[in-house]
Design an enzyme around this catalytic site. Sequence first.
Site, mmCIF file in Angstrom:
data_model
loop_
_atom_site.group_PDB
_atom_site.id
_atom_site.type_symbol
_atom_site.label_atom_id
_atom_site.label_comp_id
_atom_site.label_asym_id
_atom_site.label_seq_id
_atom_site.Cartn_x
_atom_site.Cartn_y
_atom_site.Cartn_z
ATOM 1 N N CYS A 124 23.871 67.655 64.185
ATOM 2 C CA CYS A 124 23.415 67.274 62.533
ATOM 3 C C CYS A 124 23.210 68.655 61.875
ATOM 4 C CB CYS A 124 22.426 66.473 62.403
ATOM 5 S SG CYS A 124 22.760 65.163 60.854
ATOM 6 N N CYS A 205 16.185 67.712 54.620
ATOM 7 C CA CYS A 205 16.466 66.653 54.157
ATOM 8 C C CYS A 205 15.748 66.173 54.346
ATOM 9 C CB CYS A 205 17.363 66.923 55.305
ATOM 10 S SG CYS A 205 19.162 68.008 54.999
ATOM 11 N N CYS A 231 16.108 74.892 61.470
ATOM 12 C CA CYS A 231 17.361 74.122 60.825
ATOM 13 C C CYS A 231 18.790 74.902 62.004
ATOM 14 C CB CYS A 231 17.665 73.930 59.827
ATOM 15 S SG CYS A 231 18.293 75.596 58.844
HETATM 16 S S1 SF4 Z 1 17.681 68.716 58.516
HETATM 17 FE FE1 SF4 Z 1 19.567 67.879 56.922
HETATM 18 S S2 SF4 Z 1 21.068 68.560 58.717
HETATM 19 FE FE2 SF4 Z 1 19.561 69.368 59.612
HETATM 20 S S3 SF4 Z 1 19.674 66.519 60.766
HETATM 21 FE FE3 SF4 Z 1 18.408 66.418 58.877
HETATM 22 S S4 SF4 Z 1 19.649 65.661 58.201
HETATM 23 FE FE4 SF4 Z 1 21.124 66.661 59.593
#
Ligand code: SF4
Length: 246
Positions: A124, A205, A231
């Site tokens: 993701c 997020c 991330c």
């Molecule tokens: S931080 Fe944002 S981009 Fe990363 S897994 Fe979570 S929702 Fe997805």
Amino acid sequence: MMFQTNARADLCDKARVLSMRYGNQGGAEALCGAIREDFPGRIGLVSSFGSDSAVLLHMVAQIDPRVPVIFLQTQKHFPETIAYRDTLVRHLGLRNIQNITPRPAHLKADDPRGELHKSDPDLCCHVRKTLPLLVALRSLSCWITGRKRYQTPTRGKMALFEAEDRWIKMNPLAAWNAADIADYMRDHCLPEHPLKPMGYMSIGCAPCTRAVKYGEDVRAGRWAESDKTECGIHFVNGRMVRGAPG
Ligand code: SF4
């Protein structure tokens, strides 16, 4: 191949020389030198508009409000982060905000229901952050991050300038701690992220961020239900690092 090896060595040398020139400490003076002298027109700030972001955004705006500010609009942010972005842009007079979104084809292929963060958060982040960032960085030679050495053990020896893939990466706040950030925010009357008073000390997020509890590490609220800690927008030796600092 030889050229690539030489280019990589040159980039590492350049990062070392720049770090030495600025005493590896950073701050506004080093940032000014990087923007005006070392990488004029080829440097940008990647900002999450999170809890500490106002400091670097303010420094950049003071030096040159036309410097590109790249915001990875993952489409999973808190509404408060979007509102904060708009507040800071107005407040600081930033003139070159770039809201970078994932490619629809990638979302359709890998995350058609928008729930990939539950089953494969690394993928993701790759689709919603890393791939869009690579596109956004194409015209730049150097990008600025807000990472600090005190935040995690892996950041403990972070240099002021690093060579990463094809880019120089600058960490102007590498030597700063939480008190330095708080002092700067107060001294410059910078608005706070609306979620910070509710315990959101590191903000990404919405599905992957929670408030931290008393005594927890500041990043404990990121991907709290999994062993993922970072991330993945940073790359080492040309490859994305799953779990690299974001
Ligand atoms: S931080 Fe944002 S981009 Fe990363 S897994 Fe979570 S929702 Fe997805």
